[in-house]
Each structure stands twice: as structure tokens, then as C-alpha cells.
Enzyme design. Structure first.
Site, PDB file in Angstrom:
ATOM      1  CG  HIS A 197      21.608   6.992  52.415  1.00 12.25           C
ATOM      2  ND1 HIS A 197      20.242   6.859  52.314  1.00 12.25           N
ATOM      3  CD2 HIS A 197      21.813   8.218  52.971  1.00 12.25           C
ATOM      4  CE1 HIS A 197      19.656   7.946  52.773  1.00 12.25           C
ATOM      5  NE2 HIS A 197      20.592   8.781  53.179  1.00 12.25           N
ATOM      6  CG  ASN A 236      16.918  10.017  50.296  1.00 20.27           C
ATOM      7  OD1 ASN A 236      18.103  10.189  50.069  1.00 20.27           O
ATOM      8  ND2 ASN A 236      16.386  10.231  51.486  1.00 20.27           N
ATOM      9  NE  ARG A 256       9.791   6.027  54.876  1.00 21.50           N
ATOM     10  CZ  ARG A 256      10.457   6.896  55.637  1.00 21.50           C
ATOM     11  NH1 ARG A 256      10.261   8.190  55.501  1.00 21.50           N
ATOM     12  NH2 ARG A 256      11.316   6.463  56.534  1.00 21.50           N
ATOM     13  CE1 TYR A 271      19.449   4.870  55.042  1.00 18.28           C
ATOM     14  CE2 TYR A 271      20.920   6.492  56.022  1.00 18.28           C
ATOM     15  CZ  TYR A 271      19.665   6.120  55.591  1.00 18.28           C
ATOM     16  OH  TYR A 271      18.615   7.004  55.718  1.00 18.28           O
ATOM     17  CB  CYS A 281      22.868  13.155  52.235  1.00 25.38           C
ATOM     18  SG  CYS A 281      22.267  12.001  53.502  1.00 25.38           S
TER      19      CYS A 281
END
Length: 437
Positions: A199, A149, A94, A246, A169
């Protein structure tokens, strides 16, 4: 409701798992789970997280047999439902997703842009492998609920392969709880109705007892909305629907990019918080969710995930915002595109609800990002570097050839240990591909 219901959680070493256990306690009146299999490849983390999960269930007085296992086959065999919440490469991967794009003038984020694509390339094959095993050895009508995700892309891959799956989500339930608090009503009276993709959506309607209150919010409660969603008022009124968080990566790309270049990556904060949580979980006295877990992200995850699971086995339908095939709900998208939309969910299945016509100001970007998501799945499955280029080129916040060529080697190199499908391409590019750990 099946007799002797078995639920498997893949990626149960996640610090999110106590949230899930909390949800099982809250939904015990609707969902009677007899066996809970918590599976993770990291045995030490699983023991720590599994320990607090068992203590929480005991405190709640729930008679659920909990099995901790690193054997995925054991977890999935004869399961009625499989929840997937894994992170391929962990927080190290990440951190790379959030930083390598910055070197090329792009947003560094783990679910969208180049970082989101890197995560998709690592994750799609793993999730499909899990789903194939579910199809072989779980109950014939087992559901897969994906919270991993990038949810929209993962769900597209699952549904494209014909799996009985749905993506989830926590964004929608967060908006539901905000509206309930704003109007001082019980959340059960609130139904949110966004349009778009995971998102990448706009909230067009919020129904309280069936009445849309978004016009009231715009006319009378704009200050509270602007505090909740920090976008310029003129933009909000121009859109006619308020954007998800987002969308800031698109509407304010350059500004956010500059902020990211001068701030600590979110991945570093999350890694520190996870370490703190795992230390707390080790305590034999801990039998409830610690307050620190609320800082981890994923607010209301437990309620959203377990409520959805309960609804899938309940003959009485209820509304959920989930990721499903479009099938004509949004004209202008293909039937096999995946959208995030309000749906009626029951034991009879998932029925997406009709959407009002989507204006060009919203539809154009939705089509653009949906095309990118299709290409991202193609790249994840093909192992073709040119497919990665196509996906990057199609993404609205990339879209320039020179930037694509600058991003490509960084993306592949940072995720190389988790991209076995690209082994030949990596070798041709001179990138070493060490085994994943």
C-alpha cells in the site's frame, strides 16, 4: 505436492471466502487440495459462508472434503498451508479506524495512518498467536499466507518471529489485469514490477513477454493511464513511475481529508454490502460467486492467493508480487525490512528479484514509512503507550506532537476491547477495557 493436502483458512466467515473457493476451482490443474478446513470464531457466519463454499465446490466437481469449525486447533493441525484473512473487531472497529483520525485532522483509513496503526495493534498479536500454533501442530514445512491488513506490518511481525510466511495483496494482480486489457494480451504474458512497500509503492516496470511497456504507456497511452490512476500527469512524469492508489493519502492529504469529512465512511458501505451478501449466501440455490461480491473490494484475490499457494508447491518457478524480507533488494533499507516486490516462487522457495537503483524521490518516503512500520510492530508487541506515540510520530501523515497527543486516547479507546497487551496502560489513562465480543 503433498499427499492428502490440507489447507486451513482462518477467518473463513469472511464474505471473501467464495472468492477463494473460486480460485481453488481455477487452479485444480496445479493444486490438488484434499481437505479444506474453514475456521471462524463466528459460527453463524461460518455456516452461511461455508454452505455456499460447499455448493460451489460441488458444482465444479471437485472432490474436496470441507470441514467448518470454530476450533482453530482442529483447523491448523497437520495443515500444509494456512491462509489468514481475519479482521479483529469486524466492521465496527473498521468504522472507528476511519473516523477517529478525522477528528484530529488526519486521514481516516483502515490500513494507513492512525487507523492503520490501530488495526495493526489489534491484529499483530492475534496473527502471531495463530502462527505459533501453526509452528507447533501444522506440518513442519507448512506455509502461512497472510492476506490480513495491514499486510506489510503483519508480514514484518511474522517474519521477525521466524515464521514460514509470506504476505499477499491484490494490488499487483489488479495492475497485471489492467495492463493485459490495455495491450489486449493474455494476463499470463504480463509481469508487473513495483518498488516499495505494501500500500505504498510505485509501478516502475510492466513486462509483456519480458519487454517493459511502461515507457510506451507514458509516451502513447497516457490518457488511459490517467483514467486508471487519477493523478496529475505532471506528477506522474516527475515520479517516472505511476503510484499506487494509496499514495493519494500522502500526495493529496488535505484534499482527501476534506473529501472524507463530507462523505460516508467506506466501512458503512462495506457493512451494508456484507449484510446483503450474507443474505444471498443463505440461499440453497446459490452455487457461484454473486455479482455483488465484485463491489466488496479485493478484486482478483482468489486468483492471487490460490495461484501463489499453487506456486509454493510447484517445481516450476513463476513470478508473484509478494511481501518478503528486503535482504539487500532495496539499498537504504535494512535487511529485515519488509518490501512488496516481484519474486520467483516455486517449491524451492521465494526469491525476490533484483531492483534497479531507487531514486531519492521514492527511496526517502519508502524509508520513512518502513521506519514507521518497524515501530508499529514494536508497539503492538510491547503494550507500551510510548511506543504507540513513537509510531504515530514517525508516520508521514501524522508527525506532529500535538496531533499525536490528540490521536492517542481516541485510538486506544476505540480499540480498547481488542488491546489486552495495553490493559495496564489503559487503566492508567482511565480508559475502560471491556472484554472483546
Amino acid at each position: 505436492m503433498p499427499d492428502n493436502m490440507k489447507v486451513a483458512v482462518i477467518g473463513a466467515g469472511s464474505t471473501y471466502t467464495p472468492e477463494l473457493v473460486s480460485g481453488l476451482s481455477a487452479q485444480d490443474h496445479r493444486l490438488h487440495v484434499d481437505e479444506l478446513f474453514l475456521m471462524d470464531v463466528h459460527a453463524e457466519r461460518l455456516e452461511i459462508v461455508g454452505g455456499v463454499a460447499k455448493r460451489m465446490l460441488a458444482k465444479a466437481g471437485l472432490d474436496i472434503a470441507v470441514t467448518l469449525t470454530t476450533d482453530r486447533t482442529e483447523a491448523v493441525r497437520d495443515a500444509d498451508a494456512v491462509l489468514i484473512q481475519l479482521r479483529v473487531g469486524g466492521q465496527t472497529a473498521r468504522l472507528a479506524d476511519e473516523t477517529f483520525p478525522l477528528e484530529c485532522g488526519c486521514i481516516g483509513q483502515e490500513t494507513t495512518g492512525p487507523g492503520g496503526l490501530a488495526k495493526a495493534l489489534r491484529t499483530v498479536p492475534v496473527v502471531l498467536d495463530i502462527a505459533d500454533e501453526v509452528r507447533r501442530i501444522a506440518k513442519p514445512d507448512a506455509w502461512i499466507i497472510d492476506f490480513t491488513n495491514p499486510t506489510g506490518i503483519i508480514t514484518r511481525a511474522l517474519l521477525g518471529a521466524g515464521h514460514r510466511a509470506v504476505g499477499l495483496c491484490n494490488y499487483a494482480i489488479g495492475q497485471q489485469r489492467w495492463a493485459a486489457k490495455l495491450f489486449d494480451v493474455d494476463p499470463s504474458r504480463v509481469v508487473v514490477d513495483p518498488v516499495g512497500l505494501n500500500h505504498f509503492s510505485w509501478m516502475r516496470r510492466i513486462l509483456i513477454d519480458g519487454e517493459d511497456v511502461v515507457p510506451t504507456i507514458y509516451a502513447e497511452r497516457m490518457p488511459e493511464l490517467l483514467e486508471h490512476v487519477p493523478f496529475p500527469e505532471h506528477l506522474m512524469r516527475l515520479l517516472g513511475a505511476y503510484p499506487s492508489y494509496y499514495l493519494r493519502y500522502y500526495y493529496f492529504h488535505d484534499k482527501v481529508l476534506e473529501e472524507m469529512r463530507h462523505s460516508t465512511p467506506r466501512a458503512e458501505d462495506v457493512a451494508r454490502l456484507e449484510a446483503e451478501l450474507l443474505e444471498l449466501y443463505k440461499s440453497p440455490e446459490l452455487d457461484e460467486k454473486p455479482e455483488q461480491l465484485s463491489k466488496r473490494g479485493g478484486a482478483f484475490y482468489s486468483e492471487a492467493a490460490v495461484d501463489l499457494l499453487a506456486s509454493l508447491y510447484d517445481p516450476e518457478p513463476s513470478y508473484h508480487v509478494v511481501n518478503v524480507l528486503n535482504r539487500g533488494i532495496i539499498p537504504g533499507l535494512a535487511d529485515d525490512d519488509v518490501i512488496e516486490t516481484r519474486s520467483l516462487v516455486s517449491s524451492a522457495g521465494i526469491v525476490p528479484q533484483e531492483q534497479a537503483p531507487v531514486p531519492p524521490l521514492l527511496l526517502g518516503p519508502i524509508q520513512h514509512v518502513s521506519a514507521y512500520e518497524r515501530l508499529a510492530v514494536q508497539a503492538a508487541l510491547s503494550g507500551d503507550v510510548d511506543d504507540v506515540r513513537r509510531a504515530l510520530l514517525a508516520h508521514p501523515i501524522v508527525g506532529q506532537w500535538d496531533t499525536v497527543e490528540e490521536l492517542l486516547p481516541r485510538l486506544l479507546e476505540t480499540s480498547a476491547p481488542y488491546l489486552p497487551q495495553f490493559a495496564d496502560a489503559l487503566a492508567e489513562l482511565g480508559i475502560e477495557s471491556p472484554s472483546a465480543t
